[in-house]
Design an enzyme around this catalytic site. Structure first.
Site, short mmCIF file in Angstrom:
data_model
loop_
_atom_site.label_atom_id
_atom_site.label_comp_id
_atom_site.label_asym_id
_atom_site.label_seq_id
_atom_site.Cartn_x
_atom_site.Cartn_y
_atom_site.Cartn_z
N GLU A 293 0.81 -1.22 0.00
CA GLU A 293 0.00 0.00 0.00
C GLU A 293 0.84 1.27 0.00
OE1 GLU A 293 0.38 -1.69 4.14
OE2 GLU A 293 -0.34 -2.40 2.23
N ASP A 335 16.30 19.37 -32.73
CA ASP A 335 16.28 20.52 -33.63
C ASP A 335 17.67 21.16 -33.59
OD1 ASP A 335 15.04 22.58 -35.26
OD2 ASP A 335 15.20 23.86 -33.49
N ASP A 643 8.20 22.64 -34.23
CA ASP A 643 8.61 21.44 -33.50
C ASP A 643 7.48 20.86 -32.66
OD1 ASP A 643 11.29 21.70 -34.38
OD2 ASP A 643 11.65 23.20 -32.82
#
Length: 901
Positions: A293, A335, A643
């Site tokens: 738990e 990029d 992008d």
């Protein structure tokens, strides 16, 4: 009607007059206030629509979708009624609330951090309304507004140009093209002309680098090109992270095992004739022990710790579990412009007759030297550097540029050679100018100066494309001999030098000059006709340089088995040169070539591709999709609007926090506050460390889980203490003291030191392979059997209260010693390195302290139904628990022996 559904003409194909008629606006007076208000109500604000935030109550309820939470809640409510075990029931319900609040709090922290990061300054726009030029928030613009722009402005909406004076706009955020685009007012034919070629249009969120202009707004908000890309993001659904999938699988395994054992236990107890109350009490205790738990709490805590560490390192994670996903990244599509490079054009080479120079420094900083080839005599460089400041408008102030990036590179080059732009321009003011035009690819300025003999002249300085200046040249300046004819032999050398620089991926600019007679010079005449019989001066190679730490970061990532690919809107030659400098391997192809491939061909060739140039947003999304089909965990970095869809599609979308657009930050999972590519590598290492620690925790938790199952099932089979080896609150105490503290020690402790030398793990790799699961079952049998043996003996010798107390102590010591043994799968616990991890050692000390508290202090004895143990009883508990160390050490010795052979 919203701007997103506004009937749009092909604005770039229309003349200025036609656009004004279509928009029903006067160029001189603009819209009236009433017209602007009417259109504002019709089209809405000039802003992007935002996704409605999830209500806090729903986010809270969502925390209960976790299976563990559901089981605990049912057990807690069952304890309250019909059992009326108030302490146990309340504790279990409070436990679910604790897990829910913790998860909600951490999500809120991450959301608040991102919201603070994305908060932007209000952009102002200069607009003509009611015949007056006003400055208003860009959000208030409407279609038909006449807007003025100049160098340094952010374009506030899409529009058709009405006037353009040497206007250039950097559209890399939209198209990926690193160089500014020259703008004009002539219509562009072809409805399907690409955005980058629509020279008479301007687009929202792009930057004016040079000149000034005026345009009429044609689209606002979601109707803009940026808005269209933003709209694409909603089509991309975020999938589950590898950690989420692993935990889901583990949870199902736990539920099947624990569920089957629980049913067997209940059947045995009922068959023995126990009452429903006794059976249900045993079942609650079993459920509390057999289900981890504290798994949600510990996992959330460990991930939250990771996000905080990442934030201090320069990255903000928007989702907790995505922190771990970074650690399993196997491919990064980056990029180029602004991510791998500085997004600052820099002059790196200069050539004059008979000499070549290298230029130090990066970006628009004026520090650095112009160095020559050893052995060459130094010459005065002022004649070659003057056109770089006089035939340019760019201004550099403390490394910050206002104006055209290429001009900024030339001004910085001149400053490195000792020529100050401000004072030089004041000394030689411009009396006439021929603006740059794409038709003749040059710019010329005219200045009143003195020649070498001291006579007054009008000196024309020119910069432009090398082939254009060569075609207009008569001589070339040789620093040693003076002007010499620009004849056939020189032309060959000139073109060869231009070719050499171009093959290095450099943008080549040429400079030249010509002296004119002040008596006959007419500044209002045909200036282009005077740009002939030039004297060539220099060739300058310019590049957007790689970030200083990018190369080493890429090397580190490659050593960790991560494939780096560069994605750019630049030309292939430039992209290849930058990739070579950065150490990015693989073929260089164009977006068109990639788009023309079938899916089968793309999948077959993807391993060989290192660079894709001249890409569109669709190409980027397809690349991510191809890699994910191959089973890769894909990270996509970027800063421009173009992008954003690929960032959303990727497992980890990474946006630049400084230069990134708002749309990109919205699409990303991680935002870099420092725009530093090296931060990504730090994040990958941290993600791997988090997973390594999580695996340690899961190993520990599963071993103890099997121990609980063995103890409870064995107690039911052999009728030890009525089938209840621990009471529900005693089980909770073990879980939330020893088990929780040791779990935190493992989760927060120091990860393995060789993480970045390992290959990325496969996404489908189980957290616990079969061999490891078998070992953990053995661990559970040892823990459960040993604990049950102590309880059975103590129950016979001392009674149930002492028996269950000794059971709590024995199980807790088993768990504590097993956490030490499982911290490293190979290293013996008798090594000096075992306790060098200060965090783990501290939590181990806390576990020991709480164990003494549970058996020694009266308040805890009353709550937990425990009693004080004597020294002999403690020795029996500790001696039994040490058996796990013996077995673990035998296994480690076998593993080490197997590795040596």
């Amino acid at each position: 009607m919203s701007t997103a559904t506004r009937g749009a003409a092909s604005w770039h194909t229309l003349s200025v007059e036609a656009v004004l008629r279509e928009e029903k606006v006067s160029r001189e007076r603009g819209l009236t206030s009433a017209e602007a208000a009417e259109r504002a109500s019709q089209y809405g604000p000039n802003a992007f629509t935002t996704v409605k935030a999830e209500p806090r109550w729903r986010a809270f309820v969502r925390q209960y979708a976790d299976t563990m939470q559901i089981v605990l809640l049912v057990a807690g409510l069952g304890s309250l009624y019909p059992l009326k075990e108030w302490e146990t029931g309340i504790m279990l319900v409070l436990l679910t609330l604790f897990n829910a609040v913790l998860g909600l709090r951490q999500e809120g922290k991450a959301a608040a951090a991102v919201a603070a990061l994305q908060k932007m300054m209000i952009i102002k726009a200069r607009v003509t309304r009611d015949g007056r030029l006003e400055q208003i928030p860009a959000e208030e613009l409407v279609p038909g507004d006449v807007v003025s722009i100049e160098a340094g402005d952010v374009v506030p909406a899409d529009g058709r140009l009405l006037r353009a004076a040497t206007l250039e706009i950097a559209e890399s955020a939209l198209t990926g093209e690193s160089l500014p685009v020259t703008k004009g007012t002539d219509p562009v034919q072809g409805d399907d002309t690409p955005l980058g070629d629509r020279a008479d249009m301007v687009y929202m969120n792009t930057n004016v680098t040079r000149g000034s202009g005026e345009f009429v707004v044609t689209a606002t908000g979601m109707g803009t090109e940026v808005g269209h890309i933003s709209d694409m993001l909603h089509a991309e659904k975020a999938g589950k992270t590898p950690l989420t999938r692993q935990l889901d699988r583990l949870t199902r395994q736990i539920l099947w095992i624990a569920g089957a054992a629980l049913i067997i236990s209940m059947v045995l107890n009922l068959a023995r004739g126990d009452s429903f109350t006794v059976v249900f009490t045993a079942a609650v205790a079993f459920a509390v022990g057999a289900l981890p738990e504290n798994l949600p709490a510990v996992v959330t805590t460990i991930l939250a710790f990771g996000t905080q560490t990442l934030a201090r390192a320069g990255a903000i994670m928007k989702r907790l579990q995505s922190t771990e996903t970074l650690g399993s990244t196997s491919a990064i599509n980056s990029d180029k412009t602004g991510t791998l490079t500085l997004n600052q054009m820099t002059a790196v080479q200069m050539a004059v007759v008979g000499r070549r120079y290298a230029v130090e420094g990066q970006g628009y900083a004026t520090s650095g030297q112009i160095t020559r080839v050893a052995g060459q005599e130094p010459i005065p460089l002022d004649p070659f550097l003057l056109p770089m400041v006089l035939a340019a408008d760019a201004v550099i102030n403390e490394g910050e540029l206002i104006g055209d990036p290429t001009e900024g590179a030339l001004v910085a080059l001149a400053a490195k050679g000792g020529v100050d732009a401000v004072s030089t321009r004041e000394a030689y003011p411009r009396i006439a100018e021929l603006p740059f035009d794409a038709a003749y690819k040059l710019m010329a300025t005219f200045h009143l100066m003195r020649d070498d003999a001291g006579a007054d002249v009008i000196r024309c300085y020119v910069k432009g494309a090398p082939d254009q200046l060569l075609a207009r040249a008569a001589t070339v300046l040789d620093a040693d001999t003076g002007p010499v004819p620009a004849d056939g032999e020189f032309r060959e050398l000139y073109l060869a030098e231009n070719r050499r620089l171009g093959e290095q991926g450099l943008r080549v600019m040429a400079t030249a000059r010509r002296d004119l007679d002040p008596a006959t010079f007419d500044p209002t005449g045909d200036l282009l006709s005077l740009v002939n019989e030039l004297e060539l001066l220099s060739l300058v190679g310019i590049v957007d340089p790689p970030r200083p730490a990018a190369k080493s970061s890429i090397a580190t990532a490659q050593a960790a088995g991560i494939r780096i690919r560069m994605i750019t809107g630049d030309h292939a030659v430039t992209a290849a040169a930058i990739a070579g400098q950065l150490g990015i391997d693989g073929q260089v192809i164009t977006g068109a070539e990639f788009g023309a491939m079938s899916d089968e061909e793309a999948l077959a060739r993807i391993d060989d591709i290192g660079v894709i140039a001249r890409v569109t947003p669709e190409h980027k999304v397809r690349l991510v999709d191809m890699l994910k089909k191959r089973g890769e965990i894909v990270a996509m970095t970027g800063d421009g609007v173009n992008d954003a869809p690929a960032l959303k599609k990727a497992d980890i979308g990474i946006a630049m926090g400084i230069t990134g657009t708002e749309v990109t930050k919205e699409a990303a999972v991680m935002v870099l506050t420092d725009d530093d590519f090296s931060t990504i590598v730090k994040a990958v290492e941290l993600g791997r460390g988090l997973y390594d620690n999580l695996v340690k925790y899961v190993r520990f938790q599963m071993g103890c889980l099997f121990g609980f199952i063995t103890a409870f099932l064995g107690a039911s089979i052999f009728n030890v203490t009525g089938g209840v080896p621990f009471l529900p609150l005693q089980t909770l105490w073990i879980n939330f003291t020893t088990l929780l503290f040791q779990a935190i020690g493992l989760g927060y402790g120091e990860p393995a030191g060789d993480l970045m030398e390992r290959k990325p793990r496969k996404p489908d790799q189980p957290i616990l392979p079969r061999a490891q699961m078998t070992w953990l079952i053995v661990v559970g049998l040892i823990i459960g059997a040993g604990t049950l043996g102590v309880i059975a003996w103590a129950d016979h010798e001392h009674g149930r209260e002492v028996a269950q107390t000794m059971g709590v102590v024995t199980f807790s010591l088993y768990a504590l010693l097993f956490s030490i043994a499982t911290k490293d799968e190979r290293l013996t616990v008798f090594s000096l390195d075992t306790f060098t991890d200060r965090k783990f050692t501290t939590w181990t000390g806390v576990s020991v302290l709480t164990l003494f508290l549970a058996t020694s202090l009266t308040p805890f004895q009353k709550i937990l139904d425990t009693t004080e143990l004597n020294a002999r009883q403690w020795v029996i508990c500790a001696g039994t628990a040490l058996s796990i160390i013996v077995v673990a050490e035998l296994r480690k010795a076998m593993l080490r022996s197997r590795e040596r052979t």
